[in-house]
Design a protein around this motif. Structure first.
Motif, PDB file in Angstrom:
ATOM      1  N   GLY A 138      40.562   8.420  42.396  1.00 19.36           N
ATOM      2  CA  GLY A 138      40.190   7.021  42.509  1.00 19.36           C
ATOM      3  C   GLY A 138      39.050   6.862  43.510  1.00 19.36           C
ATOM      4  N   ILE A 139      38.908   5.668  44.027  1.00 19.84           N
ATOM      5  CA  ILE A 139      37.873   5.356  45.004  1.00 19.84           C
ATOM      6  C   ILE A 139      38.497   5.396  46.390  1.00 19.84           C
ATOM      7  CG2 ILE A 139      36.207   3.614  45.746  1.00 19.84           C
ATOM      8  CD1 ILE A 139      36.147   2.594  42.898  1.00 19.84           C
ATOM      9  N   ARG A 140      37.783   5.942  47.339  1.00 23.63           N
ATOM     10  CA  ARG A 140      38.287   6.012  48.703  1.00 23.63           C
ATOM     11  C   ARG A 140      38.524   4.609  49.250  1.00 23.63           C
ATOM     12  NH1 ARG A 140      38.080  10.817  51.455  1.00 23.63           N
ATOM     13  NH2 ARG A 140      36.984  12.528  50.404  1.00 23.63           N
ATOM     14  N   ALA A 141      39.654   4.437  49.893  1.00 25.36           N
ATOM     15  CA  ALA A 141      39.980   3.132  50.457  1.00 25.36           C
ATOM     16  C   ALA A 141      39.160   2.813  51.689  1.00 25.36           C
ATOM     17  CB  ALA A 141      41.473   3.071  50.796  1.00 25.36           C
ATOM     18  N   THR A 142      38.469   3.805  52.253  1.00 18.14           N
ATOM     19  CA  THR A 142      37.641   3.552  53.438  1.00 18.14           C
ATOM     20  C   THR A 142      36.265   3.020  53.088  1.00 18.14           C
ATOM     21  OG1 THR A 142      36.951   5.881  53.388  1.00 18.14           O
ATOM     22  CG2 THR A 142      38.820   5.306  54.790  1.00 18.14           C
ATOM     23  N   THR A 143      35.954   2.901  51.803  1.00 13.65           N
ATOM     24  CA  THR A 143      34.633   2.408  51.435  1.00 13.65           C
ATOM     25  C   THR A 143      34.513   0.930  51.750  1.00 13.65           C
ATOM     26  OG1 THR A 143      33.062   2.193  49.615  1.00 13.65           O
ATOM     27  CG2 THR A 143      35.349   1.860  49.104  1.00 13.65           C
ATOM     28  N   GLY A 144      33.296   0.479  51.978  1.00  6.15           N
ATOM     29  CA  GLY A 144      33.052  -0.927  52.270  1.00  6.15           C
ATOM     30  C   GLY A 144      32.188  -1.099  53.497  1.00  6.15           C
ATOM     31  N   ASP A 145      31.593  -2.255  53.622  1.00  8.12           N
ATOM     32  CA  ASP A 145      30.734  -2.576  54.760  1.00  8.12           C
ATOM     33  C   ASP A 145      31.350  -3.642  55.659  1.00  8.12           C
ATOM     34  OD1 ASP A 145      30.604  -4.697  53.051  1.00  8.12           O
ATOM     35  OD2 ASP A 145      28.421  -4.879  53.065  1.00  8.12           O
ATOM     36  N   SER A 146      32.675  -3.832  55.562  1.00  7.70           N
ATOM     37  CA  SER A 146      33.411  -4.808  56.360  1.00  7.70           C
ATOM     38  C   SER A 146      33.048  -6.249  56.016  1.00  7.70           C
ATOM     39  CB  SER A 146      33.192  -4.572  57.866  1.00  7.70           C
ATOM     40  OG  SER A 146      33.599  -3.270  58.232  1.00  7.70           O
ATOM     41  N   SER A 147      32.311  -6.464  54.939  1.00  8.91           N
ATOM     42  CA  SER A 147      31.917  -7.813  54.539  1.00  8.91           C
ATOM     43  C   SER A 147      32.261  -8.104  53.089  1.00  8.91           C
ATOM     44  CB  SER A 147      30.412  -8.009  54.765  1.00  8.91           C
ATOM     45  OG  SER A 147      30.087  -7.850  56.123  1.00  8.91           O
ATOM     46  N   GLY A 148      33.135  -7.301  52.490  1.00 13.86           N
ATOM     47  CA  GLY A 148      33.564  -7.559  51.126  1.00 13.86           C
ATOM     48  C   GLY A 148      32.738  -6.883  50.057  1.00 13.86           C
ATOM     49  N   ASN A 149      31.922  -5.891  50.413  1.00 15.45           N
ATOM     50  CA  ASN A 149      31.098  -5.177  49.442  1.00 15.45           C
ATOM     51  C   ASN A 149      31.540  -3.714  49.409  1.00 15.45           C
ATOM     52  OD1 ASN A 149      29.585  -7.580  49.196  1.00 15.45           O
ATOM     53  ND2 ASN A 149      28.317  -6.980  50.927  1.00 15.45           N
ATOM     54  N   LEU A 150      31.911  -3.231  48.237  1.00 15.11           N
ATOM     55  CA  LEU A 150      32.407  -1.873  48.074  1.00 15.11           C
ATOM     56  C   LEU A 150      31.429  -1.058  47.237  1.00 15.11           C
ATOM     57  CD1 LEU A 150      36.171  -2.665  47.297  1.00 15.11           C
ATOM     58  CD2 LEU A 150      35.054  -2.431  49.514  1.00 15.11           C
ATOM     59  N   SER A 151      31.540   0.263  47.375  1.00 13.17           N
ATOM     60  CA  SER A 151      30.645   1.149  46.624  1.00 13.17           C
ATOM     61  C   SER A 151      31.376   2.439  46.298  1.00 13.17           C
ATOM     62  CB  SER A 151      29.370   1.459  47.422  1.00 13.17           C
ATOM     63  OG  SER A 151      29.686   2.163  48.611  1.00 13.17           O
ATOM     64  N   PHE A 152      30.923   3.104  45.266  1.00 11.97           N
ATOM     65  CA  PHE A 152      31.461   4.408  44.875  1.00 11.97           C
ATOM     66  C   PHE A 152      30.370   5.156  44.128  1.00 11.97           C
ATOM     67  CE2 PHE A 152      32.481   1.428  41.521  1.00 11.97           C
ATOM     68  CZ  PHE A 152      32.144   2.096  40.370  1.00 11.97           C
ATOM     69  N   GLY A 153      30.506   6.473  44.091  1.00 16.60           N
ATOM     70  CA  GLY A 153      29.513   7.324  43.439  1.00 16.60           C
ATOM     71  C   GLY A 153      30.036   7.916  42.154  1.00 16.60           C
ATOM     72  N   MET A 154      29.103   8.279  41.276  1.00 16.24           N
ATOM     73  CA  MET A 154      29.443   8.905  40.001  1.00 16.24           C
ATOM     74  C   MET A 154      28.525  10.096  39.793  1.00 16.24           C
ATOM     75  SD  MET A 154      30.087   5.568  37.564  1.00 16.24           S
ATOM     76  CE  MET A 154      31.078   6.525  36.439  1.00 16.24           C
ATOM     77  N   SER A 155      29.112  11.226  39.450  1.00 15.44           N
ATOM     78  CA  SER A 155      28.341  12.446  39.207  1.00 15.44           C
ATOM     79  C   SER A 155      27.677  12.389  37.833  1.00 15.44           C
ATOM     80  CB  SER A 155      29.265  13.660  39.304  1.00 15.44           C
ATOM     81  OG  SER A 155      30.256  13.604  38.283  1.00 15.44           O
ATOM     82  N   PRO A 156      26.729  13.292  37.556  1.00 12.79           N
ATOM     83  CA  PRO A 156      26.110  13.294  36.218  1.00 12.79           C
ATOM     84  C   PRO A 156      27.115  13.468  35.092  1.00 12.79           C
ATOM     85  CG  PRO A 156      24.794  14.593  37.742  1.00 12.79           C
ATOM     86  CD  PRO A 156      26.053  14.218  38.479  1.00 12.79           C
ATOM     87  N   GLU A 157      28.171  14.277  35.317  1.00  9.82           N
ATOM     88  CA  GLU A 157      29.183  14.452  34.267  1.00  9.82           C
ATOM     89  C   GLU A 157      29.943  13.152  34.007  1.00  9.82           C
ATOM     90  OE1 GLU A 157      28.620  16.485  36.716  1.00  9.82           O
ATOM     91  OE2 GLU A 157      27.762  18.166  35.579  1.00  9.82           O
TER      92      GLU A 157
END
Length: 351
Positions: free
Chosen positions: A278-297
């Motif tokens: 899944g997505i790491r729960a530590t992601t975010g900028d403390s302002s309600g914006n989340l991000s995650f990465g996707m590999s070429p596969e």
């Protein structure tokens, strides 16, 4: 009456001729249901006439036709809202007597037709997710309960120096970035997705520009918008990267397109990733914006790329970074929103 509509505008301004009066009388006879039932109504062949069968104006009638004189002789002006109104080019404030029409009005300068579809994920949000979030986050406060005073976020001055007077407050120790103050979820501020930004960094495009072309094509097929090319902002001698090199693409989608992209990620891409936590729960900028990465596969699992896989070289399909911007005021509320959409999180949770 049908014959009058078929006449051209100059002909309609002239007095009715005997021929037009005769046609109008015949049209009224045809509308009589009693005569049409018993078959006693006369059969007229030119009832359904058109502009091709109407008589043309003669030379004398054309010379007498003066539209400017008719406009000058008109004693009552035409309705301004229908014939003479033009939206203002500039907005001069809310108190100006002339205001721009709403963007939903077809005569507005910023009118955009649509929307023509309602994404399934957005419909689920309005019908189920938003009421559930508002119910789960409700905290009952009995009437008359005194409000708790929030702790000060900035440090004041002790007044030991005359220079402390009228001086701005100091930030917390360690010079951290102050996050937004989390607001309670109510009926008018339920968190929602505002935009999704997809960025791809392709350092190999510095030596081979074809990588940049493939990255733009992939993001174009995923979002339906033309990506913009980004440039590097720092030097990396080991990788041969200089400031200003074209080494990436990015694009931002809003509204229905953002919900449709997240819908494809949740229901078509994430379930097909092998051994994906899944997505790491530590992601975010403390302002309600989340991000995650996707590999070429993982990017190749999108149906837009998979159906036309032969169009992209296998070793040139790039990975990407997805930034989800929400209207939440904390990462906790943003995670709660994405979890309700079906996005899994794992690891340590950080508020």
């Amino acid at each position: 009456m049908a014959s009058l509509r078929g006449l051209s505008r100059p002909a309609r301004s002239l007095p009715l001729s005997p021929l037009s009066r005769q046609t109008y009388t015949a049209g009224s006879i045809r509308c009589a249901s009693s005569q049409a039932a018993d078959g006693s109504a006369p059969v007229i062949a030119d009832l359904e006439n058109s502009t091709l069968t109407t008589p043309q104006l003669g030379d004398a009638e054309k010379r007498e036709f003066r539209p400017w004189k008719r406009a000058a002789d008109r004693k009552v002006a035409l309705p301004s809202g229908r014939y003479q109104y033009h939206p203002p080019k500039y907005n001069r404030g809310p108190l100006h007597p002339v205001q721009s029409p709403a963007s939903s009005d077809p005569i507005a300068r910023d009118f955009v037709p649509g929307p023509f579809n309602l994404p399934r994920l957005k419909q689920t949000y309005h019908s189920t997710i938003a009421p559930d979030l508002m119910t789960l986050a409700y905290t009952h406060v009995p009437p008359g309960t005194p409000k708790k005073e929030a702790a000060p976020r900035l440090r004041g001055w002790d007044g030991s120096s005359p220079y402390h007077k009228n001086r701005a407050l100091r930030g917390p120790r360690g010079n951290p970035v102050l996050p937004l103050v989390e607001r309670d979820i109510t009926f008018n501020n339920v968190p929602a997705i505002t935009e999704v930004t997809i960025a791809s960094y392709v350092p190999a495009a510095i030596a081979d520009p074809d990588h940049l072309l493939v990255a733009r094509s992939v993001l174009l097929s995923l979002t339906g918008t033309t990506p913009e090319i980004t440039k590097t902002s720092s030097n990396v001698v080991q990788w041969g990267i200089k400031i200003g090199d074209r080494a990436g693409v990015k694009t931002t989608i809003y509204g229905n397109a953002a919900y449709e992209f997240l819908d494809r990620c949740v229901h078509l891409v994430f379930p097909r990733i092998k051994d994906w936590k899944g997505i790491r729960a530590t992601t975010g900028d403390s302002s309600g914006n989340l991000s995650f990465g996707m590999s070429p596969e993982e990017v190749k699992l999108f149906p837009e790329v998979e159906i036309n896989y032969w169009m992209y070289p296998a070793k040139m399909v790039p990975g990407c970074r997805v930034f989800i911007k929400t209207s939440a005021t904390s990462d906790r509320q943003a995670r709660l929103l994405l979890q309700s959409f079906g996005v899994p999180f794992y690891g340590e949770v950080r508020n």
